[in-house]
Scaffold this motif. Structure first.
Motif, short mmCIF file in Angstrom:
data_model
loop_
_atom_site.label_atom_id
_atom_site.label_comp_id
_atom_site.label_asym_id
_atom_site.label_seq_id
_atom_site.Cartn_x
_atom_site.Cartn_y
_atom_site.Cartn_z
N GLU A 67 0.81 -1.22 0.00
CA GLU A 67 0.00 0.00 0.00
C GLU A 67 0.84 1.27 0.00
O GLU A 67 0.56 2.22 -0.74
N GLU A 68 1.87 1.31 0.80
CA GLU A 68 2.66 2.53 0.93
C GLU A 68 3.54 2.78 -0.31
O GLU A 68 3.98 3.90 -0.56
N ARG A 69 3.82 1.72 -1.09
CA ARG A 69 4.63 1.89 -2.30
C ARG A 69 3.86 2.62 -3.38
O ARG A 69 4.43 3.37 -4.16
N GLY A 70 2.57 2.35 -3.46
CA GLY A 70 1.73 3.05 -4.43
C GLY A 70 1.76 2.45 -5.82
O GLY A 70 0.75 2.32 -6.47
N ARG A 71 2.91 2.10 -6.30
CA ARG A 71 3.02 1.56 -7.65
C ARG A 71 4.18 0.58 -7.69
O ARG A 71 5.01 0.55 -6.80
N GLY A 72 4.22 -0.24 -8.74
CA GLY A 72 5.30 -1.21 -8.88
C GLY A 72 4.79 -2.46 -9.57
O GLY A 72 3.61 -2.58 -9.92
N MET A 73 5.67 -3.43 -9.74
CA MET A 73 5.29 -4.67 -10.42
C MET A 73 4.23 -5.44 -9.67
O MET A 73 3.54 -6.29 -10.24
N TRP A 74 4.09 -5.16 -8.38
CA TRP A 74 3.06 -5.85 -7.61
C TRP A 74 1.67 -5.59 -8.18
O TRP A 74 0.77 -6.44 -8.02
N VAL A 75 1.48 -4.45 -8.84
CA VAL A 75 0.18 -4.14 -9.45
C VAL A 75 -0.16 -5.15 -10.54
O VAL A 75 -1.30 -5.59 -10.68
N VAL A 76 0.86 -5.55 -11.31
CA VAL A 76 0.64 -6.58 -12.33
C VAL A 76 0.25 -7.89 -11.67
O VAL A 76 -0.66 -8.59 -12.13
N GLY A 77 0.93 -8.21 -10.56
CA GLY A 77 0.56 -9.41 -9.81
C GLY A 77 -0.86 -9.36 -9.30
O GLY A 77 -1.57 -10.38 -9.28
N LEU A 78 -1.31 -8.18 -8.88
CA LEU A 78 -2.68 -8.01 -8.41
C LEU A 78 -3.68 -8.37 -9.50
O LEU A 78 -4.66 -9.09 -9.26
N TRP A 79 -3.44 -7.87 -10.72
CA TRP A 79 -4.35 -8.16 -11.82
C TRP A 79 -4.30 -9.63 -12.21
O TRP A 79 -5.32 -10.22 -12.61
N LEU A 80 -3.16 -10.26 -12.08
CA LEU A 80 -3.07 -11.69 -12.38
C LEU A 80 -3.86 -12.51 -11.36
O LEU A 80 -4.54 -13.48 -11.73
#
Length: 595
Positions: A185-198
């Motif tokens: 949450e505190e990062r705001g953006r990053g590759m984790w967003v792609v993981g979220l959509w997956l």
């Protein structure tokens, strides 16, 4: 008392540490590792017993036949991209949940009841683990362990973790998405967003677009409201339009970034690919058409399951039993803490947003059915755990009274459960006086004694902590008795599976001349190598007889007068004295056609 005092100091330290800071930049509390893994492991071991023990002991029932039969026909036809029931396409759900059933077959000795339910049991266990990890980050180890216990012992969660369906898989996928967001949450953006959509794409391949809708709804609502309603409205109602948009975007930085574009592309591809393969193989877009019908049309223009708008107000109490008795107190207490600006504010807002966003979403849907709102159970478990684990006395007098009343209801039900040992003939009118005695009486008596001891333990020194222990014991023992002892014992009075095997024996093991009339009967247990003819009127039946295709037929008793054809009943699904005339007429029979 020492543990209680330590917990008070922990909350005080969190509050003092956060006081001088801007709440928008507060980090998550550092989890306390002491004993967490051991206690969480114990919870998971107990959940394994509850979810997996005697998993295949009961015959399939109701909608379970869909998952079993579709998987069976995929294995027979070797076409894993075209779901059918007796040869008729059934694309109401995506392909993912059927594939999970097929993947389970090597672990259960083939396609059977255990294989059809194994994906749900595994998903239920993962959901409990994910919830504990999430709550540990939101609050602390004790609240996390308690939330896992609550979720694992809710009546409907246990039921659907032992049921062939895709409902618990949806809950598990949503929790995985929320945990990933919370961690970043505190990062705001990053590759984790792609993981979220997956994660959301994989979840949506089991039941439908809820895998996308629910995480996006909860995360989006929380991102807007994490600092409170007043702060949110202060930002969006004042300043220039550009400033308002900028602040709204800043609150949802996890979404408004280029990684989201990549995530949507990758997640969309993963979700769309099975439908595209299916369409190319079969020459039809039936799959995507059903996605639209079952998700969009059903939400806005329902064609069935039109429950009243207030359905979930009372349904949740049955789904979450016995813990639902404490839910009103938990809601009142958590909202009271928010009004008092008590710490940890962010965690409380997350739990409340999770609960209310889910409740409102399913309430606004035009199609309502009792179990549709199952995804609210983890949020409700968090709220109840937060209330029972909070140090000291509850802030709200109303919440204290509701907690007392809620526990009193459960305690009374637990103690009064001894009346179930009274034989039916002694207290019930005919025909229910013929009901069988309570199964597994020794186990019931032991569980009842332990439950009464748990009640006495709490009454002697009444506190939320003791309520939590007592409720955990009562809930676990009740679910263990119901699902591991009572329901398997009740199989002796269910006839679908024995009837199916008896039919195969009667007709010599070949289904070549067997037809179905207005029912699919025990299709899974008949295991036909090809679809059986399904007849809907007597003319179709007479034509089939004339061609020599129909010598045997499975039909419900209620439909026999419509046949106008000489028949002889050879087998009948078992009936019992306590069943109503409606139940009797709904039973299936095997008839020999002709004189």
């Amino acid at each position: 008392m020492a543990e209680h005092r330590a917990r008070q100091l922990q909350f005080a330290a969190m509050a003092s540490a956060s006081a001088p800071r801007d709440s928008a930049t507060l980090p998550h509390p550092v989890p306390d590792d002491s004993g967490f893994r051991l206690r969480a492991g114990l919870v998971l071991v107990l959940a394994v017993i509850l979810f997996f023990a005697r998993l295949g002991a009961r015959a399939l029932w109701s909608s379970e036949f869909r998952w079993a039969e579709i998987a069976r026909e995929m294995l027979v036809t070797h076409n894993y991209f075209w779901p059918t029931i007796n040869g008729h396409v059934y694309y109401d759900k995506p392909l993912g949940s059927y594939w999970l059933v097929i993947f389970s077959t090597p672990f259960t000795g083939g396609l059977n009841e255990a294989a059809t339910r194994l994906p749900s049991a595994i998903a239920g266990l993962l959901a409990v683990a994910l919830l504990m990890l999430l709550v540990r980050r939101l609050y602390d180890a004790r609240t996390a362990i308690l939330s896992g216990v609550i979720l694992a012992t809710c009546f409907s969660f246990v039921f659907f973790s032992r049921d062939a369906s895709a409902d618990v898989e949806t809950i598990t996928g949503e929790l995985a998405a929320l945990l990933l967001f919370n961690h970043n949450e505190e990062r705001g953006r990053g590759m984790w967003v792609v993981g979220l959509w997956l994660i959301m794409a994989a979840t949506s391949l089991t039941k439908g677009l809820l895998g996308f809708a629910l995480p996006l709804l909860v995360i989006g609502a929380y991102s807007c409201l994490r600092d409170g309603w007043s702060q949110f409205f202060q930002e969006i109602l004042h300043g220039s339009l550009a400033d308002r948009i900028r602040k709204l975007v800043e609150r949802n930085r996890w979404f408004f970034n280029w990684y989201t574009v990549a995530g949507i592309a990758v997640g969309g591809f993963v979700y769309y690919l099975p439908f595209e393969i299916s369409a190319r193989m079969m020459g039809t877009q039936k799959g995507l058409a059903m996605v639209y019908r079952e998700n969009v049309v059903r939400f806005f223009h329902p064609f069935d399951h039109r429950g009243p708008i207030y359905l979930y107000v009372y349904v949740i109490f049955g789904l979450m039993a016995p813990w639902s008795a404490l839910l009103p107190a938990a809601l009142v207490e958590t909202h009271t803490l928010r009004c008092a600006n008590a710490e940890p504010a962010r965690a409380d807002r997350f739990a409340l947003v999770y609960f209310w966003a889910t409740f409102i979403f399913f309430t606004l849907s035009g199609s309502r059915r009792s179990y549709y709102i199952l995804p609210i159970l983890p949020a409700a478990a968090i709220l109840v755990a937060r209330t029972l684990a909070y140090p000291g006395e509850l802030r709200s007098m109303i919440a204290r009274r509701l907690l007392t009343v809620g526990y009193a209801i459960v305690a009374f039900a637990a103690v009064a459960g001894i009346v179930l040992l009274i034989p039916a003939w002694a207290i019930l009118p005919s025909p229910y006086d013929a009901l069988p005695d309570l199964p597994a009486k020794p186990a019931f008596i032991v569980f009842w004694i332990v439950s009464v001891v748990a009640v006495i333990y709490t009454i002697r020194k009444f506190s939320p902590y003791r309520i939590a222990i007592s409720m955990g014991v009562i809930a676990y023992l009740a679910m263990t008795y119901i699902y591991i002892f009572a329901m398997p014992a009740a199989e002796a009075y269910r006839g679908e599976k024995p009837f199916g095997y008896a039919v195969l024996n009667k007709i010599g093991g070949s289904t070549d001349h067997l037809v179905l009339f207005k029912t699919e009967g025990p299709l899974f247990y008949l295991n036909p190598p090809k679809p059986l003819p399904e007849l809907d009127d007597k003319q179709d039946l007479q034509d089939a007889i004339a061609k020599g295709d129909a010598k045997w037929m499975i039909v419900r008793r209620r439909d026999m007068p419509k046949l106008d054809t000489p028949t002889t009943i050879e087998l009948s699904e078992a009936s019992y004295p306590w069943e109503t005339d409606y139940n009797f007429r709904n039973k299936v029979v095997l008839v020999r056609l002709g004189n």
